[in-house]
Structures are given as C-alpha cells and as structure tokens.
Design a protein around this motif. Structure first.
Motif, PDB file in Angstrom:
ATOM      1  N   THR A 132      -1.854   9.407   6.578  1.00 30.82           N
ATOM      2  CA  THR A 132      -1.547   9.690   8.070  1.00 30.82           C
ATOM      3  C   THR A 132      -0.925   8.515   8.522  1.00 30.82           C
ATOM      4  N   ILE A 133       0.189   8.783   9.125  1.00 32.87           N
ATOM      5  CA  ILE A 133       0.693   7.662   9.687  1.00 32.87           C
ATOM      6  C   ILE A 133       0.014   7.150  11.227  1.00 32.87           C
ATOM      7  N   ILE A 134      -0.296   6.067  11.250  1.00 34.32           N
ATOM      8  CA  ILE A 134      -1.096   5.435  12.276  1.00 34.32           C
ATOM      9  C   ILE A 134      -0.267   4.895  13.242  1.00 34.32           C
ATOM     10  N   ASP A 135       0.773   4.219  13.067  1.00 34.06           N
ATOM     11  CA  ASP A 135       1.824   3.621  13.901  1.00 34.06           C
ATOM     12  C   ASP A 135       3.205   3.154  13.227  1.00 34.06           C
ATOM     13  N   GLU A 136       4.143   3.178  13.861  1.00 36.71           N
ATOM     14  CA  GLU A 136       5.288   2.914  13.571  1.00 36.71           C
ATOM     15  C   GLU A 136       6.461   2.204  14.492  1.00 36.71           C
ATOM     16  N   GLY A 137       7.434   1.321  13.925  1.00 34.67           N
ATOM     17  CA  GLY A 137       8.393   0.804  14.823  1.00 34.67           C
ATOM     18  C   GLY A 137       9.410   0.532  14.027  1.00 34.67           C
ATOM     19  N   ALA A 138      10.459  -0.153  14.345  1.00 32.23           N
ATOM     20  CA  ALA A 138      11.687  -0.360  13.703  1.00 32.23           C
ATOM     21  C   ALA A 138      11.471  -1.360  12.354  1.00 32.23           C
ATOM     22  N   LEU A 184     -16.176   8.708  -5.266  1.00 26.41           N
ATOM     23  CA  LEU A 184     -15.983   8.732  -3.910  1.00 26.41           C
ATOM     24  C   LEU A 184     -14.544   8.379  -3.412  1.00 26.41           C
ATOM     25  N   PRO A 185     -14.239   9.322  -2.502  1.00 24.00           N
ATOM     26  CA  PRO A 185     -12.752   8.986  -1.823  1.00 24.00           C
ATOM     27  C   PRO A 185     -12.795   7.433  -1.740  1.00 24.00           C
ATOM     28  N   LEU A 186     -11.449   7.051  -1.982  1.00 25.67           N
ATOM     29  CA  LEU A 186     -10.960   5.820  -1.610  1.00 25.67           C
ATOM     30  C   LEU A 186      -9.954   5.710  -0.172  1.00 25.67           C
ATOM     31  N   HIS A 187     -10.470   4.898   0.792  1.00 24.78           N
ATOM     32  CA  HIS A 187      -9.650   4.765   1.935  1.00 24.78           C
ATOM     33  C   HIS A 187      -8.896   3.408   1.980  1.00 24.78           C
ATOM     34  N   VAL A 188      -7.614   3.383   2.347  1.00 22.54           N
ATOM     35  CA  VAL A 188      -7.077   2.106   2.451  1.00 22.54           C
ATOM     36  C   VAL A 188      -5.868   2.471   3.564  1.00 22.54           C
ATOM     37  N   ILE A 189      -5.885   1.113   4.246  1.00 18.86           N
ATOM     38  CA  ILE A 189      -4.975   1.021   5.401  1.00 18.86           C
ATOM     39  C   ILE A 189      -3.775   0.254   4.632  1.00 18.86           C
ATOM     40  N   GLU A 190      -2.598   0.945   4.788  1.00 16.98           N
ATOM     41  CA  GLU A 190      -1.279   0.329   4.135  1.00 16.98           C
ATOM     42  C   GLU A 190      -0.375   0.096   5.432  1.00 16.98           C
ATOM     43  N   SER A 191       0.073  -1.132   5.240  1.00 19.44           N
ATOM     44  CA  SER A 191       1.093  -1.576   6.269  1.00 19.44           C
ATOM     45  C   SER A 191       2.241  -2.000   5.621  1.00 19.44           C
ATOM     46  N   GLN A 192       3.378  -1.221   5.942  1.00 25.32           N
ATOM     47  CA  GLN A 192       4.701  -1.365   5.200  1.00 25.32           C
ATOM     48  C   GLN A 192       5.494  -2.512   6.175  1.00 25.32           C
ATOM     49  N   ILE A 193       6.262  -3.346   5.606  1.00 22.34           N
ATOM     50  CA  ILE A 193       7.098  -4.185   6.622  1.00 22.34           C
ATOM     51  C   ILE A 193       8.579  -4.228   5.515  1.00 22.34           C
ATOM     52  N   GLY A 194       9.669  -3.869   6.563  1.00 18.25           N
ATOM     53  CA  GLY A 194      10.882  -3.894   5.841  1.00 18.25           C
ATOM     54  C   GLY A 194      11.925  -3.422   6.856  1.00 18.25           C
ATOM     55  N   ASP A 195      13.192  -3.458   6.203  1.00 18.68           N
ATOM     56  CA  ASP A 195      14.314  -2.843   7.012  1.00 18.68           C
ATOM     57  C   ASP A 195      14.703  -1.233   6.842  1.00 18.68           C
ATOM     58  N   LEU A 232      11.842   2.069   5.784  1.00 13.84           N
ATOM     59  CA  LEU A 232      10.495   2.499   5.583  1.00 13.84           C
ATOM     60  C   LEU A 232      10.319   4.008   5.178  1.00 13.84           C
ATOM     61  N   GLU A 233      11.394   4.482   4.810  1.00 13.70           N
ATOM     62  CA  GLU A 233      11.242   6.094   4.497  1.00 13.70           C
ATOM     63  C   GLU A 233      10.738   6.462   3.111  1.00 13.70           C
ATOM     64  N   GLU A 234      10.323   7.679   2.789  1.00 18.32           N
ATOM     65  CA  GLU A 234       9.768   7.938   1.711  1.00 18.32           C
ATOM     66  C   GLU A 234      10.572   7.918   0.206  1.00 18.32           C
ATOM     67  N   ASP A 235      11.941   8.154   0.738  1.00 23.14           N
ATOM     68  CA  ASP A 235      13.166   8.281  -0.301  1.00 23.14           C
ATOM     69  C   ASP A 235      13.402   6.669  -0.901  1.00 23.14           C
ATOM     70  N   ASP A 236      12.691   5.590  -0.418  1.00 26.29           N
ATOM     71  CA  ASP A 236      13.002   4.336  -0.888  1.00 26.29           C
ATOM     72  C   ASP A 236      11.455   4.142  -2.075  1.00 26.29           C
ATOM     73  N   ILE A 237      11.429   5.173  -2.855  1.00 22.13           N
ATOM     74  CA  ILE A 237      10.238   5.048  -4.067  1.00 22.13           C
ATOM     75  C   ILE A 237      11.110   5.312  -5.111  1.00 22.13           C
ATOM     76  N   VAL A 238      11.118   4.472  -6.057  1.00 24.17           N
ATOM     77  CA  VAL A 238      11.440   4.465  -7.522  1.00 24.17           C
ATOM     78  C   VAL A 238      10.295   4.593  -8.266  1.00 24.17           C
ATOM     79  N   ARG A 239      10.140   5.920  -8.802  1.00 23.75           N
ATOM     80  CA  ARG A 239       8.951   5.935  -9.863  1.00 23.75           C
ATOM     81  C   ARG A 239       9.003   5.936 -11.032  1.00 23.75           C
ATOM     82  N   PHE A 240       8.172   5.164 -11.749  1.00 22.75           N
ATOM     83  CA  PHE A 240       8.191   4.999 -13.314  1.00 22.75           C
ATOM     84  C   PHE A 240       7.413   5.823 -14.162  1.00 22.75           C
TER      85      PHE A 240
END
Length: 147
Positions: free
Chosen positions: A46-52, A119-130, A132-140
């Motif tokens: 779930t996206i909590i907050d986002e900016g530039a 049990l379910p795992l809950h993590v807060i993820e903070s992304q920082i960068g220029d 931030l879209e999902e297509d910047d994922i390189v899967r191995f």
C-alpha cells in the motif's frame, strides 16, 4: 467512498465520473489502474505517501512467501520491520530482521525480502531516488515467473 478515493458530486452530474477518472489516469496511471493497494502473489503493498524523490509503502508478505531477487538502477530502499521476521538477502549475504530492526539497500544492490515464518510479515519500505516506478525492477529470480 473508498480508502483510495472520495467522490462528491451533484446527483445530476454523476455521469462525469468518467472525466474525473480520465484526469486521474493522465496524472497518475498506476493509481487509476491499481489504487493505493496493489496485490501480488507474495502479498500486497500500500502506498502510504509519495513525492518527487520519495515513496513510502507498507508491505505485507504472506507466510513462507518471498519477493523476487532484484535490483534497481534509480532508487535505494530502507526497510523497517513492523511485525514478523524478515529474511533479507543483500548480494550474497543473508540477515534476519525482527520487529524494530531495519536495513538500507543502495541502488544497484541485488536484494530479496522473504517471510520465513507462519505469521504475516509487515515492513515499511521507504524508496529514495530520481525514478520510483515499478518498471525499475531488474529481476534475477522469481518464484512467480515474472520478468
């Protein structure tokens, strides 16, 4: 009225919903497509907050599931465990994180998040960068055969 949006209109203008949707789709295609919560085979985010230059998400990883082994060119990530146990792979190293513990993943680092518990795992993820879209994922490696 949903957690993602609230529509207020005059009764005779409800047919304009399509126009509102089109405006949202132009400004934020992912929000129009998925909403703030996106479901994946491993759980959801779930996206909590986002900016530039930042985006904050709440990740829920289902028991015994893991995200793809991946890296990003344009962003770094900071993961904070809110509840559960996280198994984190960073390049060739693995660490276990408990509630309140965190790790920082710099761009270009191969990483994976896994829930090794019942049990379910809950993590807060903070992304920082220029970028931030999902297509910047390189899967191995991916248990769900995504590319």
């Amino acid at each position: 009225d949903t957690p993602d949006a609230l529509l207020v209109s005059r009764k005779w203008e409800t047919q304009k919903v399509r126009q509102v949707y089109e405006q949202i789709r132009e400004k934020n295609p992912d929000l129009a497509k998925f909403g703030r919560t996106v479901y994946r085979p491993w759980g959801s985010f779930t996206i909590i907050d986002e900016g530039a230059w930042f985006k904050s998400k709440r990740l829920t990883v289902l028991p015994w599931k893991k995200l793809s082994s991946q890296m990003h060119y344009h962003r770094s990530e900071h993961w904070v465990v809110v509840s559960g146990t996280a198994k984190v792979s960073l390049n060739d190293n693995e660490i276990l994180l408990q509630k309140g513990e965190s790790t920082f993943i710099i761009a270009w680092t191969k990483h994976r998040l896994e829930n090794p518990w019942i049990l379910p795992l809950h993590v807060i993820e903070s992304q920082i960068g220029d970028y931030l879209e999902e297509d910047d994922i390189v899967r191995f490696d991916d248990d769900f055969w995504r590319s």
